[in-house]
Design an enzyme around this catalytic site. Structure first.
Site, PDB file in Angstrom:
ATOM      1  N   CYS A 261       0.820  -1.180   0.041  1.00 23.02           N
ATOM      2  CA  CYS A 261       0.038  -0.005   0.051  1.00 23.02           C
ATOM      3  C   CYS A 261       1.004   1.223   0.056  1.00 23.02           C
ATOM      4  CB  CYS A 261      -0.806   0.117   1.112  1.00 23.02           C
ATOM      5  SG  CYS A 261      -2.132  -1.199   1.118  1.00 23.02           S
TER       6      CYS A 261
HETATM    7  N1  LIG Z   1      -2.444  -5.673   2.453  1.00 17.71           N
HETATM    8  C1  LIG Z   1      -3.012  -4.647   2.717  1.00 17.71           C
HETATM    9  O1  LIG Z   1      -2.500  -4.080   4.273  1.00 17.71           O
HETATM   10  C2  LIG Z   1      -3.871  -3.618   2.516  1.00 17.71           C
HETATM   11  C3  LIG Z   1      -4.679  -2.741   3.165  1.00 17.71           C
HETATM   12  C4  LIG Z   1      -5.566  -1.801   2.505  1.00 17.71           C
HETATM   13  C5  LIG Z   1      -5.885  -2.031   1.164  1.00 17.71           C
HETATM   14  N2  LIG Z   1      -5.295  -2.895   0.406  1.00 17.71           N
HETATM   15  C6  LIG Z   1      -5.575  -3.058  -0.884  1.00 17.71           C
HETATM   16  O2  LIG Z   1      -6.455  -4.175  -0.989  1.00 17.71           O
HETATM   17  C7  LIG Z   1      -6.081  -4.663  -2.315  1.00 17.71           C
HETATM   18  C8  LIG Z   1      -5.752  -6.399  -2.245  1.00 17.71           C
HETATM   19  O3  LIG Z   1      -4.542  -6.403  -1.464  1.00 17.71           O
HETATM   20  P1  LIG Z   1      -3.801  -7.560  -0.852  1.00 17.71           P
HETATM   21  O4  LIG Z   1      -2.788  -7.137   0.117  1.00 17.71           O
HETATM   22  O5  LIG Z   1      -5.119  -8.330  -0.337  1.00 17.71           O
HETATM   23  O6  LIG Z   1      -3.485  -8.402  -2.181  1.00 17.71           O
HETATM   24  P2  LIG Z   1      -3.012 -10.106  -1.965  1.00 17.71           P
HETATM   25  O7  LIG Z   1      -2.005  -9.962  -3.202  1.00 17.71           O
HETATM   26  O8  LIG Z   1      -2.693 -10.394  -0.722  1.00 17.71           O
HETATM   27  O9  LIG Z   1      -4.232 -10.901  -2.392  1.00 17.71           O
HETATM   28  C9  LIG Z   1      -4.871 -10.530  -3.509  1.00 17.71           C
HETATM   29  C10 LIG Z   1      -5.396 -12.002  -4.014  1.00 17.71           C
HETATM   30  O10 LIG Z   1      -6.254 -11.797  -5.288  1.00 17.71           O
HETATM   31  C11 LIG Z   1      -5.840 -12.895  -6.162  1.00 17.71           C
HETATM   32  N3  LIG Z   1      -6.419 -12.462  -7.390  1.00 17.71           N
HETATM   33  C12 LIG Z   1      -5.608 -11.676  -8.091  1.00 17.71           C
HETATM   34  N4  LIG Z   1      -6.239 -11.653  -9.401  1.00 17.71           N
HETATM   35  C13 LIG Z   1      -7.527 -12.244  -9.226  1.00 17.71           C
HETATM   36  C14 LIG Z   1      -8.530 -12.692 -10.097  1.00 17.71           C
HETATM   37  N5  LIG Z   1      -8.834 -12.174 -11.433  1.00 17.71           N
HETATM   38  N6  LIG Z   1      -9.516 -13.434  -9.660  1.00 17.71           N
HETATM   39  C15 LIG Z   1      -9.530 -13.965  -8.508  1.00 17.71           C
HETATM   40  N7  LIG Z   1      -8.381 -13.738  -7.566  1.00 17.71           N
HETATM   41  C16 LIG Z   1      -7.391 -12.632  -8.002  1.00 17.71           C
HETATM   42  C17 LIG Z   1      -4.548 -13.279  -5.904  1.00 17.71           C
HETATM   43  O11 LIG Z   1      -4.223 -14.552  -6.119  1.00 17.71           O
HETATM   44  C18 LIG Z   1      -4.257 -13.071  -4.330  1.00 17.71           C
HETATM   45  O12 LIG Z   1      -4.510 -13.953  -3.596  1.00 17.71           O
HETATM   46  C19 LIG Z   1      -5.029  -3.776  -2.935  1.00 17.71           C
HETATM   47  O13 LIG Z   1      -5.820  -2.769  -3.803  1.00 17.71           O
HETATM   48  C20 LIG Z   1      -4.565  -3.254  -1.960  1.00 17.71           C
HETATM   49  O14 LIG Z   1      -4.017  -1.819  -2.157  1.00 17.71           O
HETATM   50  C21 LIG Z   1      -4.472  -3.770   0.914  1.00 17.71           C
END
Ligand SMILES: NC(=O)c1ccc[n+]([C@@H]2O[C@H](COP(=O)([O-])OP(=O)(O)OC[C@H]3O[C@@H](n4cnc5c(N)ncnc54)[C@H](O)[C@@H]3O)[C@@H](O)[C@H]2O)c1
Length: 397
Positions: A261
């Site tokens: 992030c």
């Molecule tokens: N990690 C954090 O602390 C956090 C906090 C707030 C916001 N965010 C936001 O949330 C969003 C997700 O982040 P995250 O950290 O959970 O990512 P992550 O990489 O941990 O998880 C995302 C998951 O989505 C899956 N994926 C990707 N494309 C896909 C598709 N087309 N269909 C199905 N599954 C799919 C991946 O395999 C992965 O398991 C991002 O936009 C991020 O900026 C993250």
């Protein structure tokens, strides 16, 4: 009968959210394109630190939660949440490819009156101008036949105080009805839901939150360099300033920012601002200062050891923040590269990360010329370092 919910993306954001909804009485289907992850979750093994194996197993056993690799037209979830990555591409521009693909998946199974909520971090205007047209095309419905909302995730991995249920959540809808339906849904397992005036306000609020962190972290990192130069402990200074009950919020020094992030979201803002013809000098400078922090610590190590050539250095903690195993965008990578470039022989210790770049975590011993504390996980014991000199990137001891 339980209301069915789909959560596309079962990572750091989607999995905790899916399980919170499942615990609140919904029948939740997690969807993730990563087959290995789906098998791992369905066998009751948690891929992230904040979720226990027991929690997953119990919800699977009670038919409250299951993880799927894909969905077909029989999928009849009333609400679909989208929590997929929104990284930067090689040109440092927003990469919406995962989001577009996940929205298309949602659109193909979207029924009349269904609600789709985007949780991924995006630029202002993305829900209205990018997401809604994809949903219309994939579903064959027009925008007044389904509901769309945006609700930015605020999960802070490893935070024991602020979790899904007690962290206030923003929601905004394409229509008032969509915002209200999203609020009603989240209210079942989150204490406070705040409706924003527009999708764009909610999208931009998320970018403001994370840019605020980037700017303040870089400010304290620059400030820490000043304190080191004049020989005072930055943490004593922060502790003293934090006794002020208003107008001050403590931030702490480090090797820089990491994770999915803080290093990424401000660049989403910068790119949107550039398009709008607005300056983002704070973000540009903050980004630059943080990127320079690893080199600053390489220079400090060089100064302590009187040269790095042939010196043995142990870097302690390589994850991007304490108590998580996440190495995405970790600034410790640049620290290690810089030390090696200067001729040092570098090993690293991190038993949460275990293996990284085909290397394994090395034990903490007194066989090094210098130990650099990069990411201080709670479990780490320094007593095995004996009399090894320590460089602490989190401020003087
Ligand atoms: N990690 C954090 O602390 C956090 C906090 C707030 C916001 N965010 C936001 O949330 C969003 C997700 O982040 P995250 O950290 O959970 O990512 P992550 O990489 O941990 O998880 C995302 C998951 O989505 C899956 N994926 C990707 N494309 C896909 C598709 N087309 N269909 C199905 N599954 C799919 C991946 O395999 C992965 O398991 C991002 O936009 C991020 O900026 C993250």
């Amino acid at each position: 009968m339980k209301t069915k919910i789909g959560v596309i993306g079962q990572g750091y954001v989607g999995l905790p959210l899916a399980l919170a909804a499942a615990s609140a009485g919904f029948a939740v289907f997690g969807v993730d394109s990563d087959l290995e992850k789906v098998l791992q979750i369905n066998s009751g093994n948690s891929p992230i630190e904040d979720i226990s194996n027991e929690e997953i197993s119990l919800l699977i056993k009670t038919d409250s939660y299951r993880c799927l690799t894909h969905v077909d037209s029989t999928f009849d979830a009333e609400v679909i949440l989208i929590c997929v990555p929104t990284p930067l591409n090689s040109g440092h521009q927003p990469d919406l490819s995962y989001l577009r693909s996940a929205v298309e998946t949602a659109g193909k199974v979207l029924k009349q009156g269904g609600l789709v909520v985007i949780e991924s971090t995006i630029q202002p205007g993305t829900t209205r101008d990018v997401i809604v047209p994809i949903l219309e095309k994939a579903s064959g419905l027009s925008r007044d036949q389904f509901l769309v909302a945006y609700s930015p995730e605020r999960i802070d991995p490893a935070n024991k105080i602020w979790q899904v249920s007690n962290t206030p959540k923003l929601v905004a809808g394409l229509t008032d009805e969509a915002a209200q339906k999203a609020k009603d849904f989240y209210s079942k397992f989150i204490n406070q839901i705040d409706i924003c005036n527009s999708l764009e306000v909610a999208e931009t609020a998320k970018l403001l939150e994370n840019s605020f962190r980037l700017v303040n972290i870089s400010f304290i990192n620059e400030f820490a360099i000043f304190c080191q130069k004049i020989g005072i402990n930055i943490n004593d200074v922060i502790k003293a300033a934090a006794t002020k009950p208003y107008g001050f919020m403590p931030f702490y020094p480090s090797v820089g920012v990491g994770g999915h992030c803080i290093p990424v979201d401000p660049l989403y803002l910068a790119s949107a601002a550039k398009e709008a013809g607005a300056p983002t000098r704070f973000i540009d400078l903050a980004d630059q200062i943080n990127l320079e922090m690893p080199s600053y610590f390489v220079a400090r190590a060089d100064e302590i050891l009187g040269g790095l050539k042939g010196k043995k250095i142990l870097v302690i903690g390589v994850a991007y923040k304490p108590n998580v195993a996440d190495i995405r965008e970790t600034p410790v990578a640049a620290l290690i590269t810089g030390l090696k470039k200067s001729g040092a022989s570098v090993a690293w210790h991190d038993d949460l990360v275990k293996t990284w770049n085909n290397q394994s975590s090395a034990p903490v011993t007194d066989q090094y010329d210098l130990a650099i504390i990069a990411t201080p996980h709670d479990y780490i014991q320094l007593s095995n370092l004996g009399n090894t000199p320590i460089l602490n990137t989190r401020g003087s001891k």
